[in-house]
Design a protein around this motif. Structure first.
Motif, PDB file in Angstrom:
ATOM      1  N   THR A  34     -10.601   8.309   4.181  1.00 12.12           N
ATOM      2  CA  THR A  34      -9.425   7.505   3.470  1.00 12.12           C
ATOM      3  C   THR A  34      -8.286   8.141   3.487  1.00 12.12           C
ATOM      4  OG1 THR A  34      -9.954   8.635   1.315  1.00 12.12           O
ATOM      5  CG2 THR A  34     -11.476   6.942   1.822  1.00 12.12           C
ATOM      6  N   SER A  35      -8.093   9.470   3.859  1.00 11.75           N
ATOM      7  CA  SER A  35      -6.871  10.036   3.872  1.00 11.75           C
ATOM      8  C   SER A  35      -5.660   9.152   4.775  1.00 11.75           C
ATOM      9  CB  SER A  35      -6.707  11.180   4.136  1.00 11.75           C
ATOM     10  OG  SER A  35      -7.156  11.672   5.481  1.00 11.75           O
ATOM     11  N   GLN A  36      -5.979   8.848   5.764  1.00  9.37           N
ATOM     12  CA  GLN A  36      -4.980   8.239   6.743  1.00  9.37           C
ATOM     13  C   GLN A  36      -4.674   6.766   6.016  1.00  9.37           C
ATOM     14  OE1 GLN A  36      -3.320   9.520   8.951  1.00  9.37           O
ATOM     15  NE2 GLN A  36      -2.217   7.801   9.523  1.00  9.37           N
ATOM     16  N   LYS A  37      -5.723   6.223   5.632  1.00  7.35           N
ATOM     17  CA  LYS A  37      -5.463   4.807   5.236  1.00  7.35           C
ATOM     18  C   LYS A  37      -4.445   4.645   3.953  1.00  7.35           C
ATOM     19  CE  LYS A  37      -9.753   2.895   7.085  1.00  7.35           C
ATOM     20  NZ  LYS A  37     -11.062   2.221   6.403  1.00  7.35           N
ATOM     21  N   THR A  38      -4.779   5.916   3.115  1.00 11.60           N
ATOM     22  CA  THR A  38      -4.259   5.717   1.977  1.00 11.60           C
ATOM     23  C   THR A  38      -2.460   6.153   2.060  1.00 11.60           C
ATOM     24  OG1 THR A  38      -6.048   6.803   0.833  1.00 11.60           O
ATOM     25  CG2 THR A  38      -3.907   7.229  -0.160  1.00 11.60           C
ATOM     26  N   ARG A  39      -2.274   7.187   3.068  1.00 10.58           N
ATOM     27  CA  ARG A  39      -0.970   7.374   3.512  1.00 10.58           C
ATOM     28  C   ARG A  39      -0.122   6.132   3.974  1.00 10.58           C
ATOM     29  NH1 ARG A  39      -3.267  12.626   6.505  1.00 10.58           N
ATOM     30  NH2 ARG A  39      -3.732  13.849   4.472  1.00 10.58           N
ATOM     31  N   LEU A  40      -0.858   5.257   5.009  1.00  3.65           N
ATOM     32  CA  LEU A  40      -0.253   4.266   5.310  1.00  3.65           C
ATOM     33  C   LEU A  40      -0.202   3.215   4.322  1.00  3.65           C
ATOM     34  CD1 LEU A  40      -2.587   3.839   8.582  1.00  3.65           C
ATOM     35  CD2 LEU A  40      -0.240   4.275   8.510  1.00  3.65           C
ATOM     36  N   ILE A  41      -0.926   2.942   3.240  1.00  7.27           N
ATOM     37  CA  ILE A  41      -0.719   2.111   2.197  1.00  7.27           C
ATOM     38  C   ILE A  41       0.670   2.472   1.299  1.00  7.27           C
ATOM     39  CG2 ILE A  41      -1.567   1.367  -0.086  1.00  7.27           C
ATOM     40  CD1 ILE A  41      -4.340   1.428   1.413  1.00  7.27           C
ATOM     41  N   LEU A  42       0.777   3.943   1.197  1.00  9.67           N
ATOM     42  CA  LEU A  42       1.925   4.428   0.635  1.00  9.67           C
ATOM     43  C   LEU A  42       3.202   4.302   1.113  1.00  9.67           C
ATOM     44  CD1 LEU A  42       2.315   5.821  -2.248  1.00  9.67           C
ATOM     45  CD2 LEU A  42       2.079   8.206  -0.772  1.00  9.67           C
ATOM     46  N   GLN A  43       3.127   4.297   2.642  1.00  2.17           N
ATOM     47  CA  GLN A  43       4.281   3.980   3.460  1.00  2.17           C
ATOM     48  C   GLN A  43       4.797   2.485   3.295  1.00  2.17           C
ATOM     49  OE1 GLN A  43       4.242   5.179   7.350  1.00  2.17           O
ATOM     50  NE2 GLN A  43       2.686   7.035   6.909  1.00  2.17           N
ATOM     51  N   LYS A  44       3.786   1.587   3.092  1.00  2.00           N
ATOM     52  CA  LYS A  44       4.102   0.369   2.999  1.00  2.00           C
ATOM     53  C   LYS A  44       4.394  -0.240   1.494  1.00  2.00           C
ATOM     54  CE  LYS A  44       1.696  -0.438   7.415  1.00  2.00           C
ATOM     55  NZ  LYS A  44       0.723  -1.133   8.112  1.00  2.00           N
ATOM     56  N   SER A  45       4.360   0.480   0.668  1.00  2.00           N
ATOM     57  CA  SER A  45       3.993   0.363  -0.741  1.00  2.00           C
ATOM     58  C   SER A  45       5.508  -0.467  -1.552  1.00  2.00           C
ATOM     59  CB  SER A  45       3.900   1.447  -1.621  1.00  2.00           C
ATOM     60  OG  SER A  45       4.812   2.483  -1.456  1.00  2.00           O
ATOM     61  N   LEU A  52       1.406   3.173  -7.037  1.00  2.00           N
ATOM     62  CA  LEU A  52       0.331   3.479  -6.226  1.00  2.00           C
ATOM     63  C   LEU A  52       0.204   4.968  -5.971  1.00  2.00           C
ATOM     64  CD1 LEU A  52       0.667   0.790  -3.271  1.00  2.00           C
ATOM     65  CD2 LEU A  52      -0.963   0.993  -5.106  1.00  2.00           C
ATOM     66  N   GLY A  53       1.480   5.634  -5.958  1.00  2.00           N
ATOM     67  CA  GLY A  53       1.540   7.252  -5.915  1.00  2.00           C
ATOM     68  C   GLY A  53       0.714   7.760  -7.019  1.00  2.00           C
ATOM     69  N   GLY A  54       0.782   7.148  -8.323  1.00  2.00           N
ATOM     70  CA  GLY A  54       0.450   7.486  -9.459  1.00  2.00           C
ATOM     71  C   GLY A  54      -1.147   7.654  -9.297  1.00  2.00           C
ATOM     72  N   VAL A  55      -1.698   6.473  -8.796  1.00  2.00           N
ATOM     73  CA  VAL A  55      -2.965   6.292  -8.848  1.00  2.00           C
ATOM     74  C   VAL A  55      -3.666   7.102  -7.693  1.00  2.00           C
ATOM     75  CG1 VAL A  55      -4.893   4.557  -8.133  1.00  2.00           C
ATOM     76  CG2 VAL A  55      -2.798   3.825  -9.688  1.00  2.00           C
ATOM     77  N   PHE A  56      -3.212   7.277  -6.422  1.00  2.00           N
ATOM     78  CA  PHE A  56      -3.670   7.867  -5.389  1.00  2.00           C
ATOM     79  C   PHE A  56      -3.683   9.156  -5.727  1.00  2.00           C
ATOM     80  CE2 PHE A  56      -2.477   3.933  -2.332  1.00  2.00           C
ATOM     81  CZ  PHE A  56      -3.758   3.458  -2.703  1.00  2.00           C
ATOM     82  N   GLY A  57      -2.654   9.666  -6.380  1.00  2.00           N
ATOM     83  CA  GLY A  57      -2.611  11.141  -6.801  1.00  2.00           C
ATOM     84  C   GLY A  57      -3.660  11.791  -7.275  1.00  2.00           C
ATOM     85  N   VAL A  58      -4.325  10.923  -8.212  1.00  2.42           N
ATOM     86  CA  VAL A  58      -5.277  11.460  -8.883  1.00  2.42           C
ATOM     87  C   VAL A  58      -6.883  11.722  -8.084  1.00  2.42           C
ATOM     88  CG1 VAL A  58      -4.734  10.682 -11.002  1.00  2.42           C
ATOM     89  CG2 VAL A  58      -6.134   9.546  -9.854  1.00  2.42           C
ATOM     90  N   LYS A 114      -2.614  11.940 -16.650  1.00  9.18           N
ATOM     91  CA  LYS A 114      -1.726  12.453 -15.649  1.00  9.18           C
ATOM     92  C   LYS A 114      -1.533  11.345 -14.529  1.00  9.18           C
ATOM     93  CE  LYS A 114      -2.765  15.873 -12.985  1.00  9.18           C
ATOM     94  NZ  LYS A 114      -1.322  16.407 -12.856  1.00  9.18           N
ATOM     95  N   ALA A 115      -2.119  10.225 -14.260  1.00  8.39           N
ATOM     96  CA  ALA A 115      -1.732   9.032 -13.599  1.00  8.39           C
ATOM     97  C   ALA A 115      -0.881   8.467 -14.394  1.00  8.39           C
ATOM     98  CB  ALA A 115      -3.090   8.182 -13.301  1.00  8.39           C
ATOM     99  N   ALA A 116      -0.958   8.129 -15.681  1.00 11.00           N
ATOM    100  CA  ALA A 116      -0.180   7.206 -16.428  1.00 11.00           C
ATOM    101  C   ALA A 116       1.431   7.995 -16.670  1.00 11.00           C
ATOM    102  CB  ALA A 116      -0.535   7.322 -17.785  1.00 11.00           C
ATOM    103  N   VAL A 117       1.408   9.234 -16.639  1.00  5.01           N
ATOM    104  CA  VAL A 117       2.668  10.067 -16.902  1.00  5.01           C
ATOM    105  C   VAL A 117       3.388   9.843 -15.362  1.00  5.01           C
ATOM    106  CG1 VAL A 117       3.648  12.395 -16.934  1.00  5.01           C
ATOM    107  CG2 VAL A 117       1.870  11.349 -18.563  1.00  5.01           C
TER     108      VAL A 117
END
Length: 286
Positions: A34-45, A52-58, A114-117
């Motif tokens: 999933t890592s590559q897909k996650t990064r691509l989603i973040l790039q297009k967010s 999305l950064g807070g969610v994916f970060g956890v 942590k995600a909420a903060v």
């Protein structure tokens, strides 16, 4: 005293070893898939980057904070998105909590907090940047985007990576447990816990400094201290919020603006300490 501390540390580590291996095996599989897909989603967010950064970060993905550092250095993601990822990233906290059989509702509360903060801070940072800069947008810096993933988690054989990561953290836990046992035996666990719990400001401030250490050892130390009852929940969260794994280290390497990097570091520390202090004064526990 030393022999007892060594024996206890080895016994504690041996009990955790199989659970650490299984946890890291699952994490490595997720990383590969999933890592590559996650990064691509973040790039297009776009405007949803902080959320999305807070969610994916956890999500336990090795190297995600380093990827965010690279993406921010290239101005592909916003400052708010970077802050959200950094605040929500937990490094080695999750596998240690799982291996120590901490109840799932407790783990979920820590991750959600942590995600909420991260999300709230990221959104506020982006709003502030938008108000300050108006319609001006930073130009892309594609030449600065490169992979500096020190853990190389996405490469090679999954089992090999799992064995390597498990062994590294196992050794860290042994060393940390040994030092903790020595300190606790020398001072006394009740006295040490009483001192830190009676300092609702100093505890989070010290934990925040530990969290800034660019190494997985910081999250190991903070989590172990919390599980030993030495650190309160607020102090642990303070350190885990300011901690980014090696994310900050990579940011200083790939982002040319040193003053900006220092401001980002200070922001992470202040947010972590403020949340921790509020939790300590409010008596919030997990």
């Amino acid at each position: 005293m030393i022999f007892g501390a060594v024996t206890e540390a080895l016994m504690d580590g041996a009990k955790l070893l199989p659970f650490l291996f299984i946890t890291y095996l699952v994490m490595e599989y997720m990383e590969h898939k999933t890592s590559q897909k996650t990064r691509l989603i973040l790039q297009k967010s776009g405007r949803w980057g902080s959320t999305l950064g807070g969610v994916f970060g956890v999500v336990p993905q090795c190297g995600f904070s380093t990827a965010a550092s690279n993406l921010y250095a290239g101005r592909i993601i916003t400052l708010g998105t970077l802050v959200a990822v950094f605040l929500s990233t937990s490094d080695e906290m999750l596998p240690i909590l799982i291996s120590e059989h901490v109840k799932l509702p407790v783990i979920a509360k820590i991750l959600l907090l942590k995600a909420a903060v991260g999300i709230v801070a990221g959104v506020l940072v982006d709003l502030w940047m938008q108000k300050r800069n108006g319609d001006h947008k930073d130009e892309l810096r594609i030449e600065q985007i490169c992979d500096h993933h020190h853990c190389h988690c996405g490469e090679g054989n999954i089992l090999k990576s799992t064995f390597s990561h498990t062994l590294q953290i196992f050794v860290f836990i042994i060393l940390v447990s040994f030092l903790l046992n020595l300190v606790i035996e020398w001072i006394g666990d009740a006295a040490l816990a009483s001192f830190l719990s009676s300092k609702p400001v100093l505890g989070p401030m010290l934990a925040g400094v530990v969290g800034l250490i660019p190494n997985c050892a910081s999250s190991v130390v903070l989590t172990q201290l919390y599980l030993e009852g030495v650190l309160g929940a607020g102090s642990m969260i303070s350190g885990l919020l300011s901690g980014t794994g090696v994310g900050l280290l990579v940011l200083f390497k790939v982002n040319d603006n040193v003053k900006e990097n220092i401001r980002i570091t200070a922001l992470l520390y202040v947010i972590g300490v403020l949340v921790g202090v509020v939790m300590e004064f409010a008596g919030i526990v997990f």
